[in-house]
Write a protein that holds these residues in place. Structure first.
Motif, PDB file in Angstrom:
ATOM      1  N   LYS A 268     -73.960 -21.925  35.604  1.00 46.66           N
ATOM      2  CA  LYS A 268     -74.695 -22.538  34.499  1.00 46.66           C
ATOM      3  C   LYS A 268     -75.383 -23.809  34.946  1.00 46.66           C
ATOM      4  O   LYS A 268     -74.780 -24.665  35.597  1.00 46.66           O
ATOM      5  N   PHE A 269     -76.661 -23.915  34.579  1.00 48.42           N
ATOM      6  CA  PHE A 269     -77.405 -25.162  34.692  1.00 48.42           C
ATOM      7  C   PHE A 269     -77.550 -25.760  33.289  1.00 48.42           C
ATOM      8  O   PHE A 269     -77.570 -25.041  32.298  1.00 48.42           O
ATOM      9  N   GLY A 270     -77.694 -27.090  33.228  1.00 50.61           N
ATOM     10  CA  GLY A 270     -78.064 -27.721  31.958  1.00 50.61           C
ATOM     11  C   GLY A 270     -76.898 -28.316  31.225  1.00 50.61           C
ATOM     12  O   GLY A 270     -75.817 -28.532  31.766  1.00 50.61           O
ATOM     13  N   VAL A 271     -77.103 -28.612  29.938  1.00 47.84           N
ATOM     14  CA  VAL A 271     -76.103 -29.284  29.116  1.00 47.84           C
ATOM     15  C   VAL A 271     -75.699 -28.366  27.963  1.00 47.84           C
ATOM     16  O   VAL A 271     -76.512 -27.565  27.492  1.00 47.84           O
ATOM     17  N   PRO A 272     -74.443 -28.450  27.505  1.00 43.23           N
ATOM     18  CA  PRO A 272     -73.391 -29.289  28.071  1.00 43.23           C
ATOM     19  C   PRO A 272     -73.105 -28.901  29.519  1.00 43.23           C
ATOM     20  O   PRO A 272     -73.103 -27.725  29.864  1.00 43.23           O
ATOM     21  N   GLY A 273     -72.879 -29.904  30.352  1.00 44.79           N
ATOM     22  CA  GLY A 273     -72.722 -29.677  31.775  1.00 44.79           C
ATOM     23  C   GLY A 273     -71.341 -29.190  32.161  1.00 44.79           C
ATOM     24  O   GLY A 273     -70.418 -29.183  31.350  1.00 44.79           O
ATOM     25  N   PRO A 274     -71.199 -28.777  33.424  1.00 39.99           N
ATOM     26  CA  PRO A 274     -69.925 -28.212  33.872  1.00 39.99           C
ATOM     27  C   PRO A 274     -68.839 -29.240  34.159  1.00 39.99           C
ATOM     28  O   PRO A 274     -67.704 -28.848  34.393  1.00 39.99           O
ATOM     29  N   LYS A 275     -69.170 -30.548  34.144  1.00 42.96           N
ATOM     30  CA  LYS A 275     -68.137 -31.528  34.490  1.00 42.96           C
ATOM     31  C   LYS A 275     -66.944 -31.439  33.546  1.00 42.96           C
ATOM     32  O   LYS A 275     -65.795 -31.544  33.976  1.00 42.96           O
ATOM     33  N   GLU A 276     -67.195 -31.224  32.250  1.00 39.81           N
ATOM     34  CA  GLU A 276     -66.083 -31.134  31.298  1.00 39.81           C
ATOM     35  C   GLU A 276     -65.164 -29.969  31.645  1.00 39.81           C
ATOM     36  O   GLU A 276     -63.935 -30.077  31.544  1.00 39.81           O
ATOM     37  N   VAL A 277     -65.752 -28.854  32.074  1.00 43.55           N
ATOM     38  CA  VAL A 277     -64.945 -27.693  32.448  1.00 43.55           C
ATOM     39  C   VAL A 277     -64.099 -28.025  33.672  1.00 43.55           C
ATOM     40  O   VAL A 277     -62.897 -27.736  33.720  1.00 43.55           O
ATOM     41  N   ARG A 278     -64.728 -28.629  34.660  1.00 42.90           N
ATOM     42  CA  ARG A 278     -64.040 -28.995  35.899  1.00 42.90           C
ATOM     43  C   ARG A 278     -62.891 -29.958  35.631  1.00 42.90           C
ATOM     44  O   ARG A 278     -61.762 -29.747  36.095  1.00 42.90           O
ATOM     45  N   VAL A 279     -63.172 -31.011  34.889  1.00 44.78           N
ATOM     46  CA  VAL A 279     -62.153 -32.023  34.614  1.00 44.78           C
ATOM     47  C   VAL A 279     -61.010 -31.428  33.792  1.00 44.78           C
ATOM     48  O   VAL A 279     -59.832 -31.692  34.059  1.00 44.78           O
ATOM     49  N   THR A 280     -61.356 -30.592  32.821  1.00 46.57           N
ATOM     50  CA  THR A 280     -60.334 -29.969  31.976  1.00 46.57           C
ATOM     51  C   THR A 280     -59.418 -29.068  32.802  1.00 46.57           C
ATOM     52  O   THR A 280     -58.182 -29.111  32.661  1.00 46.57           O
ATOM     53  N   SER A 281     -60.003 -28.253  33.662  1.00 43.53           N
ATOM     54  CA  SER A 281     -59.190 -27.322  34.450  1.00 43.53           C
ATOM     55  C   SER A 281     -58.233 -28.077  35.364  1.00 43.53           C
ATOM     56  O   SER A 281     -57.051 -27.715  35.486  1.00 43.53           O
ATOM     57  N   LYS A 282     -58.718 -29.124  36.002  1.00 42.99           N
ATOM     58  CA  LYS A 282     -57.853 -29.877  36.908  1.00 42.99           C
ATOM     59  C   LYS A 282     -56.763 -30.622  36.141  1.00 42.99           C
ATOM     60  O   LYS A 282     -55.598 -30.653  36.555  1.00 42.99           O
ATOM     61  N   ARG A 283     -57.127 -31.233  35.019  1.00 45.20           N
ATOM     62  CA  ARG A 283     -56.126 -31.972  34.238  1.00 45.20           C
ATOM     63  C   ARG A 283     -54.993 -31.054  33.814  1.00 45.20           C
ATOM     64  O   ARG A 283     -53.807 -31.386  33.958  1.00 45.20           O
ATOM     65  N   LEU A 284     -55.330 -29.873  33.313  1.00 42.63           N
ATOM     66  CA  LEU A 284     -54.293 -28.960  32.846  1.00 42.63           C
ATOM     67  C   LEU A 284     -53.491 -28.378  33.998  1.00 42.63           C
ATOM     68  O   LEU A 284     -52.293 -28.102  33.854  1.00 42.63           O
ATOM     69  N   ALA A 285     -54.123 -28.198  35.159  1.00 40.21           N
ATOM     70  CA  ALA A 285     -53.370 -27.743  36.332  1.00 40.21           C
ATOM     71  C   ALA A 285     -52.346 -28.791  36.753  1.00 40.21           C
ATOM     72  O   ALA A 285     -51.181 -28.463  37.037  1.00 40.21           O
ATOM     73  N   TYR A 286     -52.746 -30.060  36.774  1.00 39.02           N
ATOM     74  CA  TYR A 286     -51.797 -31.120  37.134  1.00 39.02           C
ATOM     75  C   TYR A 286     -50.689 -31.233  36.098  1.00 39.02           C
ATOM     76  O   TYR A 286     -49.516 -31.440  36.443  1.00 39.02           O
ATOM     77  N   GLU A 287     -51.026 -31.080  34.832  1.00 37.26           N
ATOM     78  CA  GLU A 287     -50.005 -31.184  33.794  1.00 37.26           C
ATOM     79  C   GLU A 287     -49.019 -30.023  33.850  1.00 37.26           C
ATOM     80  O   GLU A 287     -47.906 -30.124  33.310  1.00 37.26           O
ATOM     81  N   ALA A 288     -49.421 -28.929  34.486  1.00 33.95           N
ATOM     82  CA  ALA A 288     -48.535 -27.765  34.589  1.00 33.95           C
ATOM     83  C   ALA A 288     -47.569 -27.850  35.769  1.00 33.95           C
ATOM     84  O   ALA A 288     -46.715 -26.974  35.936  1.00 33.95           O
ATOM     85  N   ILE A 289     -47.684 -28.898  36.583  1.00 30.10           N
ATOM     86  CA  ILE A 289     -46.768 -29.044  37.722  1.00 30.10           C
ATOM     87  C   ILE A 289     -45.364 -29.404  37.219  1.00 30.10           C
ATOM     88  O   ILE A 289     -45.187 -30.332  36.434  1.00 30.10           O
ATOM     89  N   ILE A 290     -44.386 -28.643  37.660  1.00 27.89           N
ATOM     90  CA  ILE A 290     -42.992 -28.885  37.238  1.00 27.89           C
ATOM     91  C   ILE A 290     -42.324 -29.964  38.094  1.00 27.89           C
ATOM     92  O   ILE A 290     -41.574 -30.791  37.591  1.00 27.89           O
ATOM     93  N   ASP A 291     -42.601 -29.936  39.396  1.00 29.85           N
ATOM     94  CA  ASP A 291     -41.904 -30.823  40.336  1.00 29.85           C
ATOM     95  C   ASP A 291     -42.923 -31.622  41.148  1.00 29.85           C
ATOM     96  O   ASP A 291     -43.152 -31.328  42.322  1.00 29.85           O
ATOM     97  N   PRO A 292     -43.554 -32.625  40.543  1.00 36.44           N
ATOM     98  CA  PRO A 292     -44.598 -33.355  41.258  1.00 36.44           C
ATOM     99  C   PRO A 292     -44.075 -33.976  42.548  1.00 36.44           C
ATOM    100  O   PRO A 292     -42.951 -34.439  42.639  1.00 36.44           O
ATOM    101  N   GLY A 293     -44.990 -33.979  43.564  1.00 32.26           N
ATOM    102  CA  GLY A 293     -44.623 -34.550  44.848  1.00 32.26           C
ATOM    103  C   GLY A 293     -44.565 -36.049  44.824  1.00 32.26           C
ATOM    104  O   GLY A 293     -45.033 -36.698  43.919  1.00 32.26           O
TER     105      GLY A 293
END
Length: 433
Positions: free
Chosen positions: A408-433
């Motif tokens: 996808k090009f344009g707005v709404p841009g992909p940054k929100e998708v990227r940031v959301t995916s990473k945030r939820l991946a980090y929040e799903a970590i059970i045993d953080p390093g």
């Protein structure tokens, strides 16, 4: 030696050859994908990864994206590999795990790895002048001020551009469209990134255009990685695409990664969409990637799949090795995600995108997470993204990989998708390093 001995020797050699060939095919064919496990086996929460899936599906349901693929891997295992929405809305083809995407600037870290294989061979040092290998860059002038007839007033460079500056976007180059200057205009007029020309043609054009700013003086997103592609050609004595295939794609089993989409693969290629705020998604009509280019862009020319890029990322996270195949030494990988920027450097454009980030060799690095763009657990992550919406992050502290693919090009841009995916991946970590 009698005939029976000769026959026995021949048989033994044939067996050894067959075993060796089988091992070679196993190492290079890429048929063995990384193991997909239950989230808990990778130290991840199933509920947390479910929230990631729900968030991605939400972007599709709201009409902001046609489709998405996301991968989360930890401890060398894939805990999450999901598809959402459509590969193509008009035909109703669903997104698939092997859908092919234009990854644009996610080409850059791959180009950087290719270049660093020659570094390991002792072919160059990071502080070598680029002109040592590319004579077109000898005695480049630097734009000092705007001048008449679109030609800037120039001065001498205060030092020759180095390879370290080239790999960290501090070489004085530009792209032509991320900032405004007479040098940017000259890039556009010269069609520096002409898909129908070659990398050698590009450096010839650049050799006749002043640098936008003094080398080492500022971080400015630029054609530097395309220049790295030509540097690889000079070092290898062969085309850039052949080097990537021989040194990275074949060894890692990245069977769907290359510089164009072959006719047999069109049916599993995601449609590129564009959107202006408030408008519906519209397909972008460009067929740019469906013919083999003359220009093998190290800065943005590759297509790939989520699994191929995950294999590349796992190689990096594992210190340069995957499934017994070594691409780089661990210390070289570490060098790539170590800050290469001088203290106090100016940032002419904010392409790194997040506060608290710095830059290594063709990757951004999360030095100080801000808690918004970067989750607190993201410290140490190195990452980048592509103009068409693809993204990845590799975190050696948390032993985590996140890969996402959209078109996808344009707005709404992909940054929100990227940031959301990473945030939820980090929040799903059970045993953080």
């Amino acid at each position: 030696m009698n005939r029976h001995s000769l026959n026995g020797t021949f048989v033994r050699h044939a067996i050894l050859l067959a075993v060796g060939l089988a091992l070679s095919i196993g190492a290079y064919a890429g048929e063995r994908d990384l193991a997909i496990v239950e989230p808990a086996a990778a130290g991840m929460s199933a509920e947390g990864l479910g929230e990631l899936s729900a968030a991605m599906q939400g972007f599709v349901d709201r009409g902001e994206l046609a489709g998405v693929v996301t991968v989360v891997a930890r401890h060398g295992k894939i805990a999450h590999f999901e598809t959402y929405g459509m590969q193509d809305i008009a035909s109703g083809v669903p997104m698939a795990k092997d859908t092919i995407f234009r990854i644009y600037s996610m080409t850059k870290p791959i180009a950087g790895v290719a270049l660093m294989t020659f570094y390991e061979e002792g072919r160059f040092e990071l502080d070598d002048p680029v002109a040592k290998f590319i004579p077109e860059f000898a005695d480049l002038k630097v734009a000092k001020a705007p001048g008449p007839d679109g030609q800037p007033v120039v001065e001498d460079a205060n030092h020759p551009m180095t390879i370290r500056e080239l790999v960290s976007h501090t070489a004085g180059l530009t792209y032509g469209f991320f900032s405004r200057s007479q040098v940017d205009t000259l890039y556009m007029q010269a069609n520096v990134l002409d898909r129908n020309s070659t990398l050698k043609d590009m450096v010839g054009k650049l050799g006749g255009i002043p640098l936008r700013q003094q080398p080492g003086s500022a971080w400015h997103y630029s054609v530097a990685v395309d220049v790295q592609g030509y540097l690889v050609e000079v070092l290898a004595g062969k085309p850039f695409d052949e080097v990537l295939k021989e040194r990275i794609f074949d060894p890692l089993g990245m069977k769907d990664t290359g510089f164009w989409i072959k006719p047999d693969d069109e049916a599993r290629t995601a449609t590129m969409y564009q959107q202006r705020r408030g408008d519906e998604l519209a397909p972008n009509p460009s067929r740019e990637y469906f013919t083999k280019p003359a220009f093998f862009s190290g800065g943005g020319g590759l297509v790939s799949t989520a699994m191929d890029y995950t294999r590349f990322s796992e190689m990096m996270l594992n210190g340069g090795e995957l499934e017994g195949v070594r691409i780089l030494k661990p210390e070289t990988v570490e060098l790539m995600h170590t800050n290469q920027l001088p203290d106090g450097i100016d940032f002419i454009n904010p392409m790194i995108g997040n506060p608290g980030n710095t830059f290594g060799i063709d990757v951004a690095i999360v030095a100080e997470p801000d808690g918004e763009s970067d989750h607190p657990l993201a410290k140490g992550e190195y990452w980048w993204y592509g103009a068409g919406g693809t993204w990845f992050g590799i975190n050696p502290v948390q032993d985590l990989i996140v890969v996402g693919m959209i078109q996808k090009f344009g707005v709404p841009g992909p940054k929100e998708v990227r940031v959301t995916s990473k945030r939820l991946a980090y929040e799903a970590i059970i045993d953080p390093g």
